[in-house]
Design an enzyme around this catalytic site. Structure first.
Site, PDB file in Angstrom:
ATOM      1  N   ASP A  99       0.797  -1.229   0.000  1.00 14.25           N
ATOM      2  CA  ASP A  99       0.000   0.000   0.000  1.00 14.25           C
ATOM      3  C   ASP A  99       0.829   1.278   0.000  1.00 14.25           C
ATOM      4  OD1 ASP A  99       0.988  -0.331   2.550  1.00 14.25           O
ATOM      5  OD2 ASP A  99      -0.817   0.379   3.549  1.00 14.25           O
ATOM      6  N   GLU A 100       2.098   1.200  -0.337  1.00 10.90           N
ATOM      7  CA  GLU A 100       2.943   2.390  -0.261  1.00 10.90           C
ATOM      8  C   GLU A 100       4.066   2.284  -1.281  1.00 10.90           C
ATOM      9  OE1 GLU A 100       5.010   5.067   3.266  1.00 10.90           O
ATOM     10  OE2 GLU A 100       4.628   2.930   3.596  1.00 10.90           O
TER      11      GLU A 100
END
Length: 396
Positions: free
Chosen positions: A95-96
């Protein structure tokens, strides 16, 4: 991404929208929170917190079991959007990611426009929100991305890095965990600006080489580039027990499940591993690992499971109880188009595989693939081998 796992669950399950959601293990075990929705964060819940603690803080929260295959699919979709902005994308996790947009800025786009474009497209195509931090360095951009969550956009203009960082808490600095933050505060450093103002020799004297690194980051100095290729060095699966476990029965079952999960992930990534490892933590928190290097790289679930079980059995005794057990593989390499058998066995003799062994290996490959597809389709590890059934198959 904003509360990624929880946001995916709220998107996929409309009945969860607007409710506090905790993604993770059961509060009746030693499960932890993998993600907390923003509705749950209001009550003090956060990721990495014991689920028992989170439930005490928010008793009416909805607890959802993680679906990592689903999160990987959504992550791939989002990373594809990032790569439409720039091919220079460095994922940090599902998610990053860092995105180097220097060439886009050189072509006339403003950083704010690029950040807004990313946010708009991610929301339009996934119904999820993303917070962007824009800066001249990795560390400042990462800190900036956390300043206006959820669905935020923070731009730190060139030359304003130190001023942006100065009022922030010392714990916001990259690489400063709770224990290091406690030490820094004990030395009178409450903000990043406090750290930046201290003389470098003073910091090095107290914190060694990390002192210099913290000092540079606090001043906004970070020349690390975006690394597009991030090599996967190991794959593992761990389980922490609600109560300490001893004896072979339950431990063997769990190690078998972990070994199959690891093998499935190897296959997903098109990789093979040369070393199989188990990790064990005793009731007194003593932690150790044991490993074995195979004669040739493999993603064969039967071989990985058998090796892990042999390593496990060597560590068992009537008086030993464990609070954690895990299986991992390392020495990874990309799988070729065809599996290549080792020409010689471990004794140096020619490795001639009998027809029945080859047939059994092919049966196992087909079964492993079917299990992997079912788990991918329905989430989690809903189908796996039992230790007894696998042993029976191997004995035939």
């Amino acid at each position: 991404m904003d509360a990624f796992y929880a946001s995916v669950e709220q998107r996929d399950q409309p009945e969860l929208r607007g409710k506090p959601v905790l993604v993770g293990g059961s509060p009746r075990s030693r499960g932890v929170v993998a993600a907390a929705s923003y509705e749950a964060r209001v009550f003090g819940c956060r990721s990495a917190m014991p689920m028992r603690t989170a439930v005490r803080l928010c008793p009416h929260a909805e607890i959802v079991r993680p679906r990592f295959s689903r999160y990987r699919d959504v992550s791939s979709q989002i990373m594809s959007i990032f790569r439409d902005v720039s091919p220079l994308v460095e994922p940090l996790s599902l998610d990053e990611a860092f995105i180097d947009v220097t060439h886009r800025v050189d072509e006339g786009a403003t950083p704010a426009e690029l950040g807004q474009w990313i946010r708009d497209r991610v929301h339009r195509e996934t119904q999820l929100t993303v917070s962007c931090g824009v800066a001249t360095s990795k560390s400042v951009a990462k800190i900036a991305s956390d300043q206006d969550k959820p669905d935020g956009l923070t731009v730190v203009p060139p030359g304003r890095e130190a001023a942006f960082l100065a009022p922030l808490s010392i714990s916001d600095l990259w690489g400063v965990g709770p224990k290091t933050a406690e030490r820094l505060r004990g030395a009178g450093l409450e903000t990043i600006g406090d750290l930046a103002e201290r003389p470098l020799p003073w910091l090095v004297d107290r914190f060694g080489s990390r002192g210099e690194w913290f000092w540079q980051l606090a001043r906004g100095e970070d020349d690390r580039g975006v690394s597009v290729e991030r090599e996967t060095k190991s794959i593992s699966s761990e389980t922490t027990f609600a109560e300490d476990v001893g004896g072979e029965g339950k431990l063997s079952t769990i190690v078998s499940e972990q070994a199959n999960s690891v093998a499935n992930r190897l296959t997903e990534h098109g990789m093979r591993a040369r070393t199989v490892q188990i990790k064990m933590r005793l009731s007194d928190f003593t932690t150790f690992t044991r490993q074995r290097t195979l004669s040739s790289p493999t993603n064969d679930s039967a071989l990985i499971e058998r090796t892990a079980l042999e390593l496990l059995r060597q560590q068992l005794s009537p008086v030993r109880k464990f609070r954690l057990v895990g299986v991992g593989v390392s020495g990874l390499e990309q799988r070729g188009l065809e599996a290549q058998l080792s020409m010689f066995d471990q004794s140096g003799e020619p490795n001639v595989e009998p027809p029945e062994s080859s047939a059994r290996r092919e049966r196992q490959r087909v079964v492993d693939e079917a299990v992997r597809e079912l788990n991918e389709r329905y989430g989690g590890d809903i189908v796996h081998f039992g230790a007894e059934s696998r042993s029976a198959e191997e004995s035939r």
